[in-house]
Design an enzyme around this catalytic site. Structure first.
Site, PDB file in Angstrom:
ATOM      1  N   MET A   1      -0.177  32.264 -23.649  1.00  0.00           N
ATOM      2  CA  MET A   1       0.940  31.879 -24.507  1.00  0.00           C
ATOM      3  C   MET A   1       0.506  30.798 -25.502  1.00  0.00           C
ATOM      4  O   MET A   1       0.944  30.802 -26.656  1.00  0.00           O
ATOM      5  CB  MET A   1       2.118  31.395 -23.658  1.00  0.00           C
TER       6      MET A   1
ATOM      7  N   PHE B   1       0.841  -1.195   0.000  1.00  0.00           N
ATOM      8  CA  PHE B   1       0.000   0.000   0.000  1.00  0.00           C
ATOM      9  C   PHE B   1       0.883   1.254   0.000  1.00  0.00           C
ATOM     10  O   PHE B   1       1.812   1.360   0.790  1.00  0.00           O
ATOM     11  CB  PHE B   1      -0.916   0.006   1.241  1.00  0.00           C
ATOM     12  N   GLN B   2       0.580   2.181  -0.878  1.00  0.00           N
ATOM     13  CA  GLN B   2       1.327   3.435  -1.055  1.00  0.00           C
ATOM     14  C   GLN B   2       2.813   3.182  -1.315  1.00  0.00           C
ATOM     15  O   GLN B   2       3.674   3.929  -0.861  1.00  0.00           O
ATOM     16  CB  GLN B   2       1.124   4.368   0.147  1.00  0.00           C
TER      17      GLN B   2
END
Lengths: 156, 571
Positions: free
Chosen positions: B484, B121-122
């Site tokens: 731009m 996880f993560q």
């Protein structure tokens, strides 16, 4: 122009990726790359064969030198040097006759191994150019080719 | 036996050591965002008072804030984020710092060492993902390496050509224990930032300097990084050489000095680009011949001898071959040149006819614009801001037209006052970097010149600004377009304005107010001055000035991609 660059780098995890990543990120060519332990147990020596004009090679050397894991970089092709590569060529027994076998056995740069499955493995240690010539000569019967990539050292 | 234990040195957890290292390094400010993998560290931060943690609202903001802090002070910026998304959110900022050579150290949490490679996880391969956009990165796999690695990280980030360093710390390393000793010195056999300057190169350069009839000094961000602005100014004034700056170099030579040719490059001044094209001696100092500077390479400064001074040897002769390469710290190199010219009272050639030519080019007044009665020109706002602040504010900017107008029209007389994203061109940089600038310079006026598109990319940081009472002045040049992009579509895509119109804009005044700040909408040119003055007078408040500007204004001059310097589009 073909160049051999010899790199001494820290034995850190990820050091190889830093070098490989640099080449892909900056679109530098790699013809071959080999890496193995060096005289210093905490460092590996990497030999990269690349090509490019002088400006590109200058950039490659500078960019390699900038990597923190790189201890030393040298371009070895501009001075006297020795370059060798090892190649294994697997050939089926039936594609080779006795006279050819004899020729192979006589060649001092070649070693012939036989496998259990009746295949022949030719071991060839030489300059990449000679290896290329040899591989061309047996092109039609080679089943598998395994090459190590070059290693080189300055000899002056 | 007991005696023995007592004699042993005290053991600390990795998290405790982490905080002690920051203290030892003199770091008092960290920008970050907590998460599972860094909770031990956050717990330690909570228990002490010497390191202040600033909670941002998105990890990208933390990195830009650290960049702003570093760019406007002489200290590295520090970031702390968690593993996985914490690290990936930080990447834009890290890449930005890499491109602009900003000294920051980013600490990322990582899953426990036993879980690495498990798709935990993560979990993300932070070292792998950040490798191409850092000066260096480390993963700490043993708590005993913590202090040494952190020391190395700050050393690498701040020395030589500065840059971001990432340190990835698995969670178990922050709970493991060992003794704490912060190394006094660090040495790495594969990294030696102190370059020995070759005196022969200096002599060659001096020889050319004294013979040059049409010289130009082209100075970039490296001058600021090396703290060499005073030396560069002293030398240029003595030699009477014209000076132009890159976008990153603005402020390294006084912007209001008569020897200043303004910025060069794609949106640089006519005189700067013409001088670059026609010069016989080009002295590049701490600049890297970026493609936005050179335009077409084979038509670049065709008759010039190129002297290139840079601390990074790989920047020299990368794009433009240097005839006289000088590798070394910019300040040391300039001091050596000063010793061999000024200190010996050696005079350069008479440059009257070169200056005559330059003054002729100057007459084009290439940054000019006409402020009409009924609609605010974006340039006018920058101009007025410059006049009212007497050129003394810290200005951060986002990316796009407003950035170019700020660079063209706000004259920076001091280094480290102009904080922008040059190399990566990161929209969203302006507001969070202004937070870092304000933290580094708490009593100074910090303005963020932005546009309605850029500001929305990190607008969540308005919340951070309220939490820490940062009185930033946001100058929003609102032209309802990604200006731009629209400009390029007008010039190069037959006015097909694909996706460049900003529809469904928020009411910025209400938005700012909902975050607890002050906002004003300004539509009448006559109100520009009073709005700016009122914003500045609200000393303790963040004020958002939403200037409704002319949507059709373009940035001039412009060198189209692949064109030569003498082929400028002037209007």
């Amino acid at each position: 122009m073909r160049h051999i660059i010899s790199v001494l780098l820290e034995n850190e995890s990820g050091a190889l990726s830093r070098v490989a990543g640099l080449f892909s990120a900056r679109s530098f060519n790699i013809e071959s790359l080999s890496v193995a332990p060096s005289e210093d147990p905490s460092a590996s020596r990497m030999t990269i064969v690349t090509s490019g004009d002088d400006n590109v090679i200058e950039q490659i050397v500078k960019q390699l030198d900038k990597l923190l894991d790189v201890i030393e970089v040298s371009e070895i092709t501009s001075n006297e040097h020795i370059e060798r590569e090892i190649a294994f060529v697997k050939i089926e027994n039936k594609s080779i006759d006795e006279s050819m076998m004899e020729d192979l056995s006589k060649n001092e740069f070649l070693k012939v191994h036989k496998t259990k499955n009746n295949e022949i493995i030719i071991e060839c240690v030489d300059s990449p150019k000679k290896i290329n010539d040899f591989l061309r000569s047996i092109d039609k019967i080679a089943v598998k080719i395994v090459r190590s990539g070059s290693v080189g050292v300055n000899s002056n | 036996m007991k005696q023995n234990i007592d004699n042993k040195q005290e053991l600390f957890t990795g998290a405790e050591i982490f905080v002690k290292c920051l203290e030892a390094e003199g770091i008092d400010l960290v920008f970050g965002y907590p998460g599972g993998a860094v909770l031990h560290i956050y717990d330690e931060l909570h228990k002490q008072n010497s390191v202040t943690h600033i909670l941002v609202r998105h990890e990208q903001g933390a990195v830009h804030a650290a960049e702003g802090f570093a760019k406007s002070s002489n200290k590295p910026g520090v970031v702390l984020v968690t593993s996985g998304p914490g690290a990936t959110n930080a990447i834009t900022g890290i890449a930005d710092a890499y491109m602009d050579s900003v000294p920051i150290v980013v600490f990322t949490g990582q899953v426990r060492t036993a879980l690495i490679g498990n798709d935990a996880f993560q979990e993300v391969d932070t070292v792998g993902i950040t490798r191409p956009c850092v000066k260096h990165n480390f993963m700490i796999t043993d708590v005993k390496d913590m202090a040494n690695t952190i020391k190395k990280a700050f050393y690498v980030a701040s020395t030589g050509r500065p840059g971001p360093v990432v340190v990835d710390i698995p969670k178990d390393i922050t709970e493991d224990k060992c003794e704490f000793v912060y190394p006094e010195k660090v040495s790495m056999r594969s990294y030696n930032p102190s370059v020995q300057i070759n005196d022969k190169d200096i002599d060659l350069a001096v020889e050319k300097i004294l013979k040059a009839k049409k010289p130009v000094i082209y100075a970039g961000g490296g001058v600021i990084n090396s703290n060499a602005s005073d030396e560069l100014t002293k030398l240029a004034k003595y030699l009477n050489f014209p000076v132009t700056n890159t976008l990153m170099g603005l402020g390294c030579f006084p912007g209001s000095d008569p020897q200043f040719l303004q910025m060069l490059g794609m949106h640089g001044s006519y005189e700067a680009n013409m001088a670059m094209h026609d010069c016989d001696l080009l002295i590049a100092v701490g600049a890297r011949f970026d493609d936005r500077i050179t335009g077409r390479l084979d038509k670049f400064s065709p008759n010039a001898t190129v002297v290139h001074i840079d601390v990074d040897p790989s920047s020299i002769s990368k794009n433009i071959k240097a005839h006289i390469p000088i590798n070394g710290d910019v300040k040391d190199c300039i001091n050596k040149i000063i010793k061999k010219t000024m200190d010996k009272k050696l005079k350069p050639m008479n440059l009257d006819s070169w200056w005559e030519q330059i003054n002729e080019w100057r007459k084009k007044d290439s940054f000019k614009y006409i402020q009409e009665k009924d609609i605010i020109k974006p340039q006018y706002v920058v101009d007025r801001l410059y006049e009212i602040t007497k050129g003394d504010a810290f200005i951060t900017s986002d990316v796009g037209q407003h950035q170019m107008w700020a660079a063209q029209l706000y004259k920076f007389n001091k280094p480290k006052r102009w904080i922008n994203s040059g190399g990566l061109g990161t929209m969203g940089f302006g507001l969070p970097s202004a937070m870092g600038v304000q933290f580094a310079n708490p009593d100074s006026l910090v303005c963020c010149i932005t546009g309605e598109a850029s500001i929305q990319m990190c607008i969540q940081e308005l919340s951070t600004c309220l939490q820490y009472g940062l009185p930033i002045k946001i100058i929003n040049l609102n032209n309802r377009y990604m200006g731009m992009v629209r400009q390029w579509q007008e010039f190069f895509y037959e006015k097909r304005y694909a996706m460049s119109y900003m529809d469904a804009l928020p009411d910025f005044v209400k938005l700012t107010e909902s975050y607890g700040h002050v906002g004003y909408k300004v539509e009448n040119p006559n109100d520009v001055d009073s709005a700016i003055i009122e914003a500045i007078n609200k000393k303790d408040k963040l004020v958002f000035l939403d200037f409704i500007t002319d949507p059709n204004e373009n940035v001039f001059p412009m060198i189209a991609t692949g064109a030569a310097h003498n082929k400028m589009i002037l209007s």
